[in-house]
Design an enzyme around this catalytic site. Structure first.
Site, mmCIF file in Angstrom:
data_model
loop_
_atom_site.group_PDB
_atom_site.id
_atom_site.type_symbol
_atom_site.label_atom_id
_atom_site.label_comp_id
_atom_site.label_asym_id
_atom_site.label_seq_id
_atom_site.Cartn_x
_atom_site.Cartn_y
_atom_site.Cartn_z
ATOM 1 N N ILE A 1 0.815 -1.224 0.000
ATOM 2 C CA ILE A 1 0.000 0.000 0.000
ATOM 3 C C ILE A 1 0.846 1.269 0.000
ATOM 4 O O ILE A 1 0.331 2.366 -0.107
ATOM 5 C CB ILE A 1 -1.041 0.020 1.161
ATOM 6 C CG1 ILE A 1 -0.397 -0.261 2.518
ATOM 7 C CG2 ILE A 1 -2.160 -0.950 0.894
ATOM 8 C CD1 ILE A 1 -1.384 -0.196 3.688
ATOM 9 N N PHE B 1 13.705 2.739 1.180
ATOM 10 C CA PHE B 1 14.108 1.837 2.261
ATOM 11 C C PHE B 1 12.941 1.349 3.098
ATOM 12 O O PHE B 1 13.126 0.808 4.165
ATOM 13 C CB PHE B 1 15.119 2.539 3.170
ATOM 14 C CG PHE B 1 16.418 2.778 2.475
ATOM 15 C CD1 PHE B 1 17.301 1.750 2.251
ATOM 16 C CD2 PHE B 1 16.726 4.049 2.014
ATOM 17 C CE1 PHE B 1 18.490 1.977 1.592
ATOM 18 C CE2 PHE B 1 17.910 4.282 1.356
ATOM 19 C CZ PHE B 1 18.801 3.247 1.135
ATOM 20 N N SER B 2 11.753 1.579 2.630
ATOM 21 C CA SER B 2 10.615 1.106 3.406
ATOM 22 C C SER B 2 9.435 0.791 2.507
ATOM 23 O O SER B 2 9.312 1.331 1.422
ATOM 24 C CB SER B 2 10.213 2.157 4.447
ATOM 25 O OG SER B 2 9.730 3.293 3.789
ATOM 26 N N ARG B 3 8.638 -0.123 2.982
ATOM 27 C CA ARG B 3 7.412 -0.479 2.274
ATOM 28 C C ARG B 3 6.327 -0.667 3.313
ATOM 29 O O ARG B 3 6.613 -1.106 4.424
ATOM 30 C CB ARG B 3 7.570 -1.826 1.568
ATOM 31 C CG ARG B 3 8.459 -1.761 0.346
ATOM 32 C CD ARG B 3 8.714 -3.154 -0.161
ATOM 33 N NE ARG B 3 9.536 -3.216 -1.341
ATOM 34 C CZ ARG B 3 10.628 -2.531 -1.593
ATOM 35 N NH1 ARG B 3 11.074 -1.639 -0.730
ATOM 36 N NH2 ARG B 3 11.320 -2.684 -2.684
ATOM 37 N N LYS C 1 4.906 -2.122 8.251
ATOM 38 C CA LYS C 1 5.917 -1.290 7.619
ATOM 39 C C LYS C 1 7.242 -2.025 7.700
ATOM 40 O O LYS C 1 7.688 -2.403 8.778
ATOM 41 C CB LYS C 1 6.011 0.070 8.315
ATOM 42 C CG LYS C 1 7.022 0.971 7.636
ATOM 43 C CD LYS C 1 7.125 2.317 8.303
ATOM 44 C CE LYS C 1 8.273 3.090 7.706
ATOM 45 N NZ LYS C 1 8.501 4.365 8.364
ATOM 46 N N ASP D 1 7.326 16.106 11.123
ATOM 47 C CA ASP D 1 7.078 15.861 9.700
ATOM 48 C C ASP D 1 5.575 15.865 9.429
ATOM 49 O O ASP D 1 5.069 15.047 8.667
ATOM 50 C CB ASP D 1 7.699 14.517 9.297
ATOM 51 C CG ASP D 1 7.895 14.410 7.791
ATOM 52 O OD1 ASP D 1 7.870 15.451 7.117
ATOM 53 O OD2 ASP D 1 8.057 13.278 7.294
HETATM 54 C C1 PIT Z 1 -1.392 2.431 7.709
HETATM 55 C C2 PIT Z 1 -1.717 2.645 6.380
HETATM 56 C C3 PIT Z 1 -0.799 3.275 5.548
HETATM 57 C C4 PIT Z 1 0.416 3.686 6.042
HETATM 58 C C5 PIT Z 1 0.729 3.474 7.366
HETATM 59 C C6 PIT Z 1 -0.183 2.823 8.206
HETATM 60 C C7 PIT Z 1 2.012 3.926 7.859
HETATM 61 C C8 PIT Z 1 2.206 4.161 9.105
HETATM 62 C C9 PIT Z 1 3.441 4.568 9.733
HETATM 63 C C10 PIT Z 1 4.596 4.915 9.077
HETATM 64 C C11 PIT Z 1 5.704 5.291 9.789
HETATM 65 C C12 PIT Z 1 5.673 5.305 11.179
HETATM 66 C C13 PIT Z 1 4.520 4.947 11.830
HETATM 67 C C14 PIT Z 1 3.410 4.592 11.100
HETATM 68 O O1 PIT Z 1 6.772 5.685 11.872
HETATM 69 O O2 PIT Z 1 -1.126 3.517 4.276
HETATM 70 O O3 PIT Z 1 -2.277 1.807 8.503
HETATM 71 O O4 PIT Z 1 6.859 5.655 9.208
#
Ligand code: PIT
Length: 448
Positions: free
Chosen positions: A98, A103-105, A121, A212
């Site tokens: 999604i 470096f992240s998904r 994540k 951010d």
């Molecule tokens: C969801 C749906 C979505 C993205 C996320 C969560 C991302 C969350 C997130 C990302 C981070 C973090 C904490 C939460 O530190 O589309 O439920 O980098």
């Protein structure tokens, strides 16, 4: 495809056939060789069976490989599935990608036993810098528990990867919803801002600065009208120094100094001078507070400035600081020069404008706190005394204009300054830039 190991058998080895023919020919004639041949026959049968098994294995590998290939071609999610540690996949069924960055998904997943949906994540962590950044993000996420802040369910860590299992927000980004609706009034803006302010009050009381805050980091929990709004993405978050954390310039390098006792480990890990470079070089500088640009002490007030920028966008679809070059943009922010000119500002109440003014205040000490925003008459009254005008058409037109300007300036990345009213999925505006995860991750790489 569709090859079944039962139908297409491997060619038996020449030795095997030879032995069989040999044994058939000699079976009756040479009784003495009977035992001998029996042994040979058995050996052959054993070999043939094991050959068959090996071939079946090879075929099944081939089939698997071609299934994989086909899956990869027809299902783009297959590739990232392979990136998951077996411990994670044993517990969670990975459903779909999604969001992704360098470096992240983020994937949608389902807990195998409870069938509960989650977002996972996946962070690729390389080197000491990567580990520290990740630990700092984790440190914050582990401590938060509020309905307007993303919740962490569990964490899996391997040497090079960290998997954050988070609550799943399916309602889309704040601006996506604004666009999706046919109407948008000040009252709708106050509803959203109340939830963000509430989350911020909680974070700031805890001593967390998000740093951010932008529309793409604000997600609705579900698609329904009554959904809560959730603050996500703590990749740049840090712990506030209750005394002072200041950046002193020493030549080209900014050095952090601290005055008194506080959790220095956390602050040192996250509130480093390099973060300034991260935010300004490749982040989203349109939301940067003037004190951050001036490298003055940084506090929770930086989030309140960002909330002012978000409110401005929410009511107009345009940015308060919208210069086409970074130096000009930084100058405008440092001077605090923005205006309420153009469409739809004539239709916006002075109470709403006063709310923005109290947030886009240059001096952080004079800026509204999250607590104060929740007491501001515009929020308290839910814009009851304000304009009831439908701002939707102007907002979406301004957002659309910005998106097409951004894509014509920088079609692939959309990273030109002034192009950053983004929606993570960009579904409604189509050509709009997509920052969010990818952007931040890229910045961490550059800063490291
Ligand atoms: C969801 C749906 C979505 C993205 C996320 C969560 C991302 C969350 C997130 C990302 C981070 C973090 C904490 C939460 O530190 O589309 O439920 O980098």
């Amino acid at each position: 495809m569709g090859t079944s190991s039962g139908k297409v058998l491997p060619e038996p080895s020449k030795n095997g056939y030879f032995c069989l023919i040999n044994s058939v020919v000699n079976f009756k004639k040479q009784e003495t060789d009977k035992e001998n041949c029996k042994e040979k026959q058995q050996a052959w049968l054993w070999r043939r069976r094991s050959d068959r098994r090996a071939s079946r294995r090879a075929i099944s590998e081939e089939v698997k490989e071609s299934v994989h290939l086909e899956e990869r071609m027809t299902n783009p999610n297959a590739k990232f599935r392979a990136k998951f540690d077996p411990r994670v996949t044993a517990r969670y069924d990975i459903k779909a990608l999604i969001g992704s960055g360098s470096f992240s998904r983020v994937v949608r997943a389902e807990h195998r036993r409870t069938r509960q949906p989650f977002a996972i994540k996946l962070l690729e962590v390389k080197g000491r810098e990567g580990h520290e950044a990740c630990q700092s993000e984790l440190g914050v996420l582990r401590r938060v528990n509020h309905c307007n802040v993303i919740r962490l369910a569990e964490v899996f860590e391997t040497q090079y990867r960290v998997y954050l299992v988070l609550e799943l927000a399916t309602g889309g980004e704040l601006l996506e919803r604004v666009i999706a609706r046919g109407t948008f009034r000040e009252r709708d803006a106050t509803k959203a801002l109340m939830m963000v302010s509430s989350g911020l009050r909680y974070l700031h009381t805890l001593g967390v600065i998000h740093r951010d805050l932008k529309p793409e980091n604000l997600l609705y929990y579900h698609p329904g009208q009554d959904s809560r709004l959730i603050i996500t993405d703590f990749g740049l978050a840090c712990w506030e120094n209750k005394t002072t954390v200041s950046f002193q310039s020493r030549g080209d390098t900014a050095v952090m100094t601290q005055d008194a006792d506080f959790d220095s480990v956390d602050v040192e890990k996250s509130c480093q001078a390099k973060d300034w470079a991260v935010r300004t070089l490749c982040g989203t500088p349109e939301y940067l507070a003037p004190e951050m640009l001036a490298r003055r002490p940084c506090s929770s007030a930086v989030d309140m400035w960002a909330l002012g920028v978000i409110t401005y966008i929410l009511l107009s679809g345009s940015l308060p600081f919208d210069q086409s070059s970074r130096p000009r943009l930084f100058r405008a922010i440092l001077r605090g020069s923005y205006s309420f000119h153009g469409d739809p500002w004539k239709s916006v109440s002075s109470l709403a404008k006063s709310f923005i003014d109290r947030l886009l205040t240059l001096e952080p000490e004079h800026r509204m706190t999250a607590e104060e925003t929740l007491k501001h008459p515009w929020l308290v009254s839910m814009a009851a005394c304000s304009s009831n005008k439908n701002l939707h058409r102007s907002i979406s037109r301004n957002l659309q204009r910005r998106a097409s300007r951004a894509s014509s300036r920088c079609p692939s990345s959309g990273s030109t300054p002034g192009s950053r009213i983004s929606m993570r999925s960009g579904s409604r505006l189509g050509s709009g830039p997509r920052l969010g995860l990818s952007d931040r991750s890229q910045c961490q790489k550059i800063a490291a």
